[in-house]
Design an enzyme around this catalytic site. Structure first.
Site, PDB file in Angstrom:
ATOM      1  N   SER A 195      -1.094   1.086   2.233  1.00 25.31           N
ATOM      2  CA  SER A 195      -2.111   2.086   1.064  1.00 25.31           C
ATOM      3  C   SER A 195      -3.211   2.173   1.659  1.00 25.31           C
ATOM      4  O   SER A 195      -3.664   0.974   1.812  1.00 25.31           O
ATOM      5  CB  SER A 195      -1.792   1.765   0.042  1.00 25.31           C
ATOM      6  OG  SER A 195      -1.942   2.321  -1.074  1.00 25.31           O
TER       7      SER A 195
ATOM      8  N   TYR B 275      -0.851  -4.678  -6.816  1.00 18.76           N
ATOM      9  CA  TYR B 275      -0.746  -3.582  -6.624  1.00 18.76           C
ATOM     10  C   TYR B 275      -1.521  -3.490  -5.242  1.00 18.76           C
ATOM     11  O   TYR B 275      -1.394  -3.829  -3.915  1.00 18.76           O
ATOM     12  CB  TYR B 275      -0.580  -2.586  -7.407  1.00 18.76           C
ATOM     13  CG  TYR B 275       0.230  -1.262  -6.035  1.00 18.76           C
ATOM     14  CD1 TYR B 275       1.141  -0.947  -5.190  1.00 18.76           C
ATOM     15  CD2 TYR B 275      -0.794  -0.160  -5.210  1.00 18.76           C
ATOM     16  CE1 TYR B 275       1.783  -0.160  -4.638  1.00 18.76           C
ATOM     17  CE2 TYR B 275      -0.989   0.543  -4.605  1.00 18.76           C
ATOM     18  CZ  TYR B 275       0.525   1.125  -3.783  1.00 18.76           C
ATOM     19  OH  TYR B 275       0.769   1.757  -3.588  1.00 18.76           O
TER      20      TYR B 275
END
Length: 705
Positions: free
Chosen positions: A582, A595
């Protein structure tokens, strides 16, 4: 209404009502009959056999009625045959070719002359079996390769048995390679025995016929039924099939475990020339043969029917290993197996060199197609899954033939030279040369975690479209079942398989890779895509949130990679690890401690793995997406609400918000990530590892450098 004989060994599938709708359309009835015959694998295998019909049609050149023969074209399959798969030829022109036929030494030139006999210019190319149908006078003809008939055809006393079994109503023609001359010999056999209902071809198969589609169909079934009854009676009297068992099979579960452990090692050996896909079978018929005393005598003989032989090679490789052989150190196992593969390759090279002709094509891959492991099962390897599976089916047929022939007489195989003449036939070589060029991922096997939806599903479909076999998985059974149903509409069972996989469970991960090994032979590409997102302010994050994020994203990636690399090392074919990370691995944002830090750990773990696995030719690369909302399970959770709150927008405004903050002002879709993955594994970046490819529309703060 047709009166139907009771059949035990073949399936009677004819539907009078359905056939009545085709009355007067002989071609439609030919297709119908062909599909019924092809639906029963006891009659013929996938791609095997051919059928024909002759009927009057209007000649487009003269306007006059002329006799035309429709026959299954080159490369077709009876079970799935359509009218477009037929070749249509003028019967008189085909038969007139005997006036220019120069003899058996000039067989191949006749194939080109078939083109001068074509009635329908849009029809399929005529096969080499065309003259076998053309010279016989019947309106409907079936040429099949049923195990029961071939067992008689391949028996030492096959001609005598055929004569006695059918009281002279089935003719016999000795083995000869299919072609124009064989067509003339079939005609001569019929002329000498005008009352016969069919002809047995030595070591090859069966010809049967009738003046209507139904007459041909029922005649075919009756002849094969009689052959099967005779074989069954003989086998029943033979209490020691194949000389009796000398090896005991492992229990089912242990067989599958052993096969899964060995398949990648075998695949590595078989892929020394070209990447191969595998298939495994522990069918009871296979086990009865590979565990038997007669295995050592019969296996080296090879097959008899050319349809079997072309798909299974001159003979199988028999592994001289104990069923429960301890895999232990892979290097030690490979040292045990290496002489067997070297011996097989030498045998094949000797076979080629001893049998080749001045104009023979160059020697092909010398690795075995069929590998027999007593007590465990049969492995087959080929350039794609369908070919590997069909090879297993054909060798199982060959086992049936050997069993039947041994029960009634003694099995005989094709002489080595005859086998070579079929395998390296210039016409077969021309057929191979006409095959489509392999796709970029042909021969590759990919396991993509979290591939039942969103980015994972897009990656899986992209890889399947580019030729790979894929293992689709998810931790949600319902979601996986939905994906399976959708994929079945696009891909065959030879392209994908599914398995439940929770990346936090090492047992699940091991099971998934075992399935990859059993179904396809191993794995070449592992894509770590499974994920989840939790967006909370620091004070709201719980230990449970933190552990879940790290267990799925970091430990999951680590464990999946570890198990995947274990298989890749067994194969010694290199491989790819792709990690879907990501932009959050690089960008600091609010409400994202768990995260974002897990994604950063994923990114650095990728670099560490790339540094370690280069010696194995395993490339590790990263794709960094951002804001891929379409079909994403993440966005069905509270992540969307959390990010919307962090950016002070509504959930509905998120896609536009994410697009506007990029340099390209683009919304990112799952297909964009799939394309990036293909860029890494498609062949152009095989010397690239440790890289990061951002697919985020351009987020300057996520630039790696």
């Amino acid at each position: 209404m047709n009166t139907v004989t009771e059949f035990k060994h073949v399936s009677y599938l004819w539907d009078d009502a359905k056939a009545a709708t085709m009355a007067g359309d002989e071609v439609a009835l030919l297709i119908y009959r062909s599909n019924l015959l092809g639906a029963d694998l006891r009659l013929t295998n996938y791609g095997g056999g051919n059928t024909s019909c002759k009927a009057m049609a209007r000649d487009p050149l003269t306007g006059q009625e002329t006799e035309v023969m429709w026959v299954k074209g080159s490369g077709g399959d009876l079970g799935t045959l359509k009218a477009s798969g037929l070749a249509a030829l003028y019967v008189d022109r085909l038969r007139s070719l005997k006036n220019v036929y120069r003899g058996i030494d000039h067989e191949d030139e006749m194939v080109e002359l078939f083109n001068h006999c074509i009635f329908d210019l849009a029809s399929k190319a005529p096969s080499i079996d065309t003259p076998l149908h053309g010279f016989l006078p019947f309106k409907h003809i079936d040429h099949l390769h049923p195990d029961a008939a071939i067992a008689i055809a391949a028996a030492k006393d096959g001609k005598k048995i055929t004569q006695e079994l059918f009281n002279g109503t089935i003719g016999w023609v000795d083995w000869q390679r299919p072609g124009f001359d064989l067509g003339l010999k079939l005609k001569a056999c019929f002329d000498e025995n005008p009352g016969i209902r069919g002809i047995m071809l030595g070591s090859h198969g069966l010809f049967t016929w009738g003046d209507t589609a139904y007459e041909s169909y029922i005649n075919t079934l009756e002849v094969i039924e009689r052959c099967a009854e005779y074989i069954e009676d003989a086998v029943a009297k033979n209490t020691t099939v194949f000389g009796g068992a000398v090896t005991t099979s492992l229990p089912k579960e242990e067989r599958l475990k052993q096969a899964a452990a060995f398949a990648p090692v075998l695949r590595g050996f078989c892929s020394s020339h070209t990447n191969m896909i595998g298939h495994f079978s522990d069918d009871e018929r296979v086990l009865s043969f590979i565990n038997s005393k007669d295995l050592a005598r019969l296996a080296p003989m090879g097959t008899s029917c050319p349809d079997h032989f072309l798909r299974t090679k001159i003979s199988p490789l028999v592994l001289e290993l104990a069923p429960a052989e301890n895999l232990g150190d892979t290097a030690s196992l490979k040292e045990k197996l290496k002489p067997a593969f070297e011996g097989y390759r030498k045998m094949y090279a000797d076979y080629y060199n001893n049998c080749k002709h001045p104009n023979s094509p160059a020697m092909r891959d010398a690795n075995p197609v069929v590998i027999l492991y007593p007590g465990v099962g049969m492995f087959t390897f080929a350039v794609n899954k369908q070919t590997a599976r069909v090879a297993a089916e054909f060798y199982t047929n060959a086992i049936n033939v050997m069993r039947g022939a041994e029960a009634i007489s003694a099995y005989t195989s094709l002489p080595r030279q005859e086998a070579f003449n079929i395998e390296y036939w210039l016409l077969e070589e021309a057929k191979l040369q006409r095959m489509p060029k392999p796709k970029a991922l042909s021969g590759k096997i990919a396991l993509i975690t979290g591939s039942a939806g969103g980015i994972g599903k897009a990656i899986a479909k992209k890889m399947a479209d580019e030729g790979a076999c894929i293992i689709v998985n998810d931790n949600d059974a319902e979601r996986l079942n939905t994906a399976n149903e959708a994929l079945q509409k696009e891909y065959s069972k030879d392209v994908f398989t599914t398995v439940l996989l929770d990346v936090t469970s090492r047992t699940d991960i091991q099971n998934a890779f075992e399935k990859a090994a059993l179904v396809f032979g191993g794995v070449d590409i592992v894509v770590n895509c499974a994920g989840l997102s939790i967006s909370k302010p620091l004070e709201e994050h719980t230990d449970k949130d933190w552990d879940l994020l790290y267990d799925v994203l970091v430990k999951g990636q680590f464990t999946v990679t570890q198990e995947g690399v274990n298989i890749m090392r067994k194969q010694e074919l290199g491989g790819h690890i792709l990690n879907i990370v990501s932009k959050n691995a690089l960008v600091s944002g609010p409400n994202n401690a768990g995260y974002g830090s897990a994604k950063a750990a994923q990114l650095h773990l990728s670099r560490l793995n790339a540094a370690e696995l280069g010696k194995d030719r395993i490339r590790v690369n990263v794709v960094n997406p951002d804001a891929v909302i379409s079909d994403s399970k993440i966005w069905q959770s509270g992540w969307a609400e959390g990010r919307a709150k962090a950016y002070n927008v509504t959930v509905e405004e998120l896609p536009a918000y994410y697009a506007k903050r990029t340099l390209l002002n683009e919304i990112i879709n799952p297909g964009d990530i799939a394309d990036a993955c293909f860029a890494f594994v498609g062949g152009l970046l095989n010397k690239s590892t440790g890289n990061v490819l951002n697919v985020d529309g351009g987020v300057a703060t996520a630039f790696v450098r």
